[in-house]
Scaffold this motif. Structure first.
Motif, PDB file in Angstrom:
ATOM      1  N   SER A 106       0.844  -1.190   0.000  1.00 35.16           N
ATOM      2  CA  SER A 106       0.000   0.000   0.000  1.00 35.16           C
ATOM      3  C   SER A 106       0.880   1.240   0.000  1.00 35.16           C
ATOM      4  O   SER A 106       2.091   1.155   0.128  1.00 35.16           O
ATOM      5  CB  SER A 106      -0.924  -0.009   1.226  1.00 35.16           C
ATOM      6  N   GLY A 107       0.240   2.390  -0.121  1.00 32.93           N
ATOM      7  CA  GLY A 107       1.012   3.631  -0.164  1.00 32.93           C
ATOM      8  C   GLY A 107       1.716   3.763  -1.499  1.00 32.93           C
ATOM      9  O   GLY A 107       1.226   3.322  -2.534  1.00 32.93           O
ATOM     10  N   ILE A 108       2.915   4.356  -1.478  1.00 39.57           N
ATOM     11  CA  ILE A 108       3.688   4.592  -2.703  1.00 39.57           C
ATOM     12  C   ILE A 108       4.969   3.772  -2.656  1.00 39.57           C
ATOM     13  O   ILE A 108       5.756   3.873  -1.709  1.00 39.57           O
ATOM     14  CB  ILE A 108       4.020   6.090  -2.854  1.00 39.57           C
ATOM     15  N   ILE A 109       5.157   2.953  -3.683  1.00 36.63           N
ATOM     16  CA  ILE A 109       6.392   2.193  -3.866  1.00 36.63           C
ATOM     17  C   ILE A 109       7.068   2.810  -5.079  1.00 36.63           C
ATOM     18  O   ILE A 109       6.553   2.736  -6.200  1.00 36.63           O
ATOM     19  CB  ILE A 109       6.115   0.689  -4.118  1.00 36.63           C
ATOM     20  N   LYS A 110       8.223   3.445  -4.876  1.00 39.07           N
ATOM     21  CA  LYS A 110       8.821   4.268  -5.921  1.00 39.07           C
ATOM     22  C   LYS A 110      10.237   3.814  -6.246  1.00 39.07           C
ATOM     23  O   LYS A 110      11.062   3.658  -5.343  1.00 39.07           O
ATOM     24  CB  LYS A 110       8.830   5.726  -5.447  1.00 39.07           C
ATOM     25  N   PHE A 111      10.501   3.605  -7.535  1.00 37.47           N
ATOM     26  CA  PHE A 111      11.835   3.279  -8.041  1.00 37.47           C
ATOM     27  C   PHE A 111      12.311   4.455  -8.880  1.00 37.47           C
ATOM     28  O   PHE A 111      11.650   4.829  -9.855  1.00 37.47           O
ATOM     29  CB  PHE A 111      11.782   2.028  -8.923  1.00 37.47           C
ATOM     30  N   ILE A 112      13.445   5.047  -8.505  1.00 42.66           N
ATOM     31  CA  ILE A 112      14.004   6.198  -9.215  1.00 42.66           C
ATOM     32  C   ILE A 112      15.446   5.877  -9.614  1.00 42.66           C
ATOM     33  O   ILE A 112      16.227   5.383  -8.789  1.00 42.66           O
ATOM     34  CB  ILE A 112      14.003   7.464  -8.320  1.00 42.66           C
ATOM     35  N   ASP A 113      15.815   6.183 -10.863  1.00 40.76           N
ATOM     36  CA  ASP A 113      17.202   6.029 -11.327  1.00 40.76           C
ATOM     37  C   ASP A 113      17.780   4.673 -10.918  1.00 40.76           C
ATOM     38  O   ASP A 113      18.882   4.590 -10.378  1.00 40.76           O
ATOM     39  CB  ASP A 113      18.086   7.155 -10.773  1.00 40.76           C
ATOM     40  N   SER A 114      17.033   3.610 -11.163  1.00 37.69           N
ATOM     41  CA  SER A 114      17.431   2.279 -10.703  1.00 37.69           C
ATOM     42  C   SER A 114      17.441   1.284 -11.864  1.00 37.69           C
ATOM     43  O   SER A 114      16.869   1.543 -12.927  1.00 37.69           O
ATOM     44  CB  SER A 114      16.489   1.801  -9.601  1.00 37.69           C
ATOM     45  N   LYS A 115      18.102   0.133 -11.651  1.00 38.24           N
ATOM     46  CA  LYS A 115      18.203  -0.902 -12.677  1.00 38.24           C
ATOM     47  C   LYS A 115      17.927  -2.269 -12.076  1.00 38.24           C
ATOM     48  O   LYS A 115      18.364  -2.564 -10.963  1.00 38.24           O
ATOM     49  CB  LYS A 115      19.619  -0.960 -13.264  1.00 38.24           C
ATOM     50  N   ILE A 116      17.246  -3.095 -12.872  1.00 37.10           N
ATOM     51  CA  ILE A 116      17.086  -4.510 -12.561  1.00 37.10           C
ATOM     52  C   ILE A 116      17.491  -5.243 -13.833  1.00 37.10           C
ATOM     53  O   ILE A 116      16.888  -5.030 -14.892  1.00 37.10           O
ATOM     54  CB  ILE A 116      15.642  -4.863 -12.164  1.00 37.10           C
ATOM     55  N   GLU A 117      18.516  -6.099 -13.743  1.00 35.41           N
ATOM     56  CA  GLU A 117      18.986  -6.764 -14.958  1.00 35.41           C
ATOM     57  C   GLU A 117      19.536  -8.155 -14.666  1.00 35.41           C
ATOM     58  O   GLU A 117      19.981  -8.438 -13.563  1.00 35.41           O
ATOM     59  CB  GLU A 117      20.053  -5.911 -15.658  1.00 35.41           C
ATOM     60  N   PHE A 118      19.418  -9.005 -15.677  1.00 34.00           N
ATOM     61  CA  PHE A 118      19.932 -10.374 -15.642  1.00 34.00           C
ATOM     62  C   PHE A 118      19.353 -11.193 -14.483  1.00 34.00           C
ATOM     63  O   PHE A 118      20.047 -12.018 -13.894  1.00 34.00           O
ATOM     64  CB  PHE A 118      21.464 -10.380 -15.623  1.00 34.00           C
ATOM     65  N   SER A 119      18.081 -10.979 -14.170  1.00 34.06           N
ATOM     66  CA  SER A 119      17.408 -11.845 -13.195  1.00 34.06           C
ATOM     67  C   SER A 119      17.218 -13.216 -13.841  1.00 34.06           C
ATOM     68  O   SER A 119      16.860 -13.315 -15.011  1.00 34.06           O
ATOM     69  CB  SER A 119      16.051 -11.269 -12.807  1.00 34.06           C
ATOM     70  N   GLY A 120      17.447 -14.276 -13.061  1.00 37.51           N
ATOM     71  CA  GLY A 120      17.405 -15.624 -13.602  1.00 37.51           C
ATOM     72  C   GLY A 120      18.748 -16.081 -14.128  1.00 37.51           C
ATOM     73  O   GLY A 120      18.855 -17.120 -14.769  1.00 37.51           O
ATOM     74  N   CYS A 121      19.772 -15.315 -13.831  1.00 38.15           N
ATOM     75  CA  CYS A 121      21.144 -15.633 -14.242  1.00 38.15           C
ATOM     76  C   CYS A 121      22.049 -15.593 -13.019  1.00 38.15           C
ATOM     77  O   CYS A 121      21.790 -14.849 -12.075  1.00 38.15           O
ATOM     78  CB  CYS A 121      21.677 -14.610 -15.246  1.00 38.15           C
ATOM     79  N   GLY A 122      23.111 -16.367 -13.070  1.00 43.43           N
ATOM     80  CA  GLY A 122      24.105 -16.303 -12.012  1.00 43.43           C
ATOM     81  C   GLY A 122      25.152 -15.260 -12.311  1.00 43.43           C
ATOM     82  O   GLY A 122      25.199 -14.686 -13.401  1.00 43.43           O
ATOM     83  N   GLU A 123      25.989 -15.016 -11.324  1.00 46.87           N
ATOM     84  CA  GLU A 123      27.109 -14.091 -11.481  1.00 46.87           C
ATOM     85  C   GLU A 123      28.341 -14.781 -10.906  1.00 46.87           C
ATOM     86  O   GLU A 123      28.335 -15.209  -9.761  1.00 46.87           O
ATOM     87  CB  GLU A 123      26.809 -12.792 -10.725  1.00 46.87           C
ATOM     88  N   ARG A 124      29.359 -14.917 -11.714  1.00 50.70           N
ATOM     89  CA  ARG A 124      30.588 -15.576 -11.250  1.00 50.70           C
ATOM     90  C   ARG A 124      31.297 -14.689 -10.225  1.00 50.70           C
ATOM     91  O   ARG A 124      31.367 -13.484 -10.375  1.00 50.70           O
ATOM     92  CB  ARG A 124      31.528 -15.855 -12.404  1.00 50.70           C
ATOM     93  N   TYR A 125      31.791 -15.342  -9.189  1.00 52.85           N
ATOM     94  CA  TYR A 125      32.584 -14.622  -8.193  1.00 52.85           C
ATOM     95  C   TYR A 125      34.043 -15.001  -8.404  1.00 52.85           C
ATOM     96  O   TYR A 125      34.366 -16.157  -8.572  1.00 52.85           O
ATOM     97  CB  TYR A 125      32.163 -15.011  -6.767  1.00 52.85           C
ATOM     98  N   PRO A 126      34.964 -14.040  -8.444  1.00 53.97           N
ATOM     99  CA  PRO A 126      34.784 -12.604  -8.173  1.00 53.97           C
ATOM    100  C   PRO A 126      34.644 -11.737  -9.421  1.00 53.97           C
ATOM    101  O   PRO A 126      34.542 -10.524  -9.311  1.00 53.97           O
ATOM    102  CB  PRO A 126      36.075 -12.255  -7.437  1.00 53.97           C
ATOM    103  N   SER A 127      34.640 -12.314 -10.614  1.00 50.93           N
ATOM    104  CA  SER A 127      34.693 -11.509 -11.842  1.00 50.93           C
ATOM    105  C   SER A 127      33.421 -10.720 -12.123  1.00 50.93           C
ATOM    106  O   SER A 127      33.458  -9.691 -12.794  1.00 50.93           O
ATOM    107  CB  SER A 127      34.992 -12.405 -13.048  1.00 50.93           C
ATOM    108  N   GLY A 128      32.258 -11.189 -11.638  1.00 50.63           N
ATOM    109  CA  GLY A 128      30.997 -10.517 -11.931  1.00 50.63           C
ATOM    110  C   GLY A 128      30.413 -10.899 -13.279  1.00 50.63           C
ATOM    111  O   GLY A 128      29.375 -10.369 -13.683  1.00 50.63           O
ATOM    112  N   GLU A 129      31.041 -11.834 -13.988  1.00 45.15           N
ATOM    113  CA  GLU A 129      30.545 -12.279 -15.287  1.00 45.15           C
ATOM    114  C   GLU A 129      29.174 -12.940 -15.126  1.00 45.15           C
ATOM    115  O   GLU A 129      28.964 -13.774 -14.245  1.00 45.15           O
ATOM    116  CB  GLU A 129      31.528 -13.281 -15.890  1.00 45.15           C
ATOM    117  N   ILE A 130      28.234 -12.572 -15.998  1.00 44.10           N
ATOM    118  CA  ILE A 130      26.904 -13.183 -16.008  1.00 44.10           C
ATOM    119  C   ILE A 130      27.003 -14.535 -16.706  1.00 44.10           C
ATOM    120  O   ILE A 130      27.616 -14.654 -17.767  1.00 44.10           O
ATOM    121  CB  ILE A 130      25.897 -12.275 -16.741  1.00 44.10           C
TER     122      ILE A 130
END
Length: 196
Positions: A106-130
């Motif tokens: 309820s109320g206001i849920i606000k996303f400003i200047d934000s990113k959501i990317e590569f959901s459903g993918c892993g990220e290698r540690y420590p390189s950050g490679e998707i």
């Protein structure tokens, strides 16, 4: 970070990740997290969990490379995310389903200047490679942001949601108590609907 039953909270300038490349429920057994024997390893499932939480600001935070998702949250009131990046989380970016009939916001849920990317993918540690992306047909989920039945006014301003293995923004279950407002935002490369 547990924000259950929290109010009037500000979190700023954080990076939430783990030291593991494993992916929850990956169809490739070699990429799956150890959930059967101790020690289970350095993986974390979620960066932030919240319920019954109000008046929260998340600013300049990156949540990436976690085995399941960046955020699992429902029953929120008046949350703002500004400069937040949710990237390369193995199952989902923002999971708004904390149970049937008890997830509505309820109320206001606000996303400003934000990113959501590569959901459903892993990220290698420590390189950050998707790597290791997998879809719903392979036992995954992959929404950038998905909810159970919800109300509230959801505002997306200067937001990018991209390259997920399912829907980018899934507010299909919005009940009409509030609005969904999208301004100057970009949705691309999502395997499902960019906006639903």
């Amino acid at each position: 970070i547990n924000l259950k039953k929290s109010s009037n909270v500000e979190l700023r300038y954080l990076e939430l990740t783990d030291h593991s490349s494993c992916i929850y429920n990956s169809p490739d057994k070699s990429k799956q997290c150890n959930r059967d024997s101790y020690p289970r390893g350095p993986q974390a499932d979620y960066g932030i969990s919240a319920a019954d939480s109000k008046n929260v600001l998340l600013k300049d935070i990156a949540i990436h490379g976690l085995s399941i998702g960046a955020v699992k949250a429902g029953r929120l009131t008046d949350w703002t995310l500004n400069g937040v990046v949710l990237r390369g989380n193995g199952f989902v970016g923002w999971d708004g389903d904390i149970g049937a009939g008890k997830s509505s916001n309820s109320g206001i849920i606000k996303f400003i200047d934000s990113k959501i990317e590569f959901s459903g993918c892993g990220e290698r540690y420590p390189s950050g490679e998707i790597y290791g992306c997998y879809s719903q047909s392979q036992g995954g989920y992959g929404d950038g942001l998905g909810t159970h039945k919800t109300g509230g006014t959801w505002i997306f301003e200067n937001v990018e949601i991209s390259h997920t293995t399912s829907d980018g923004l899934d507010l299909l279950y919005h009940d009409g108590n509030g609005k969904v407002i999208i301004k100057r935002s970009r949705f691309e490369g999502n395997a499902g609907n960019d906006v639903k």
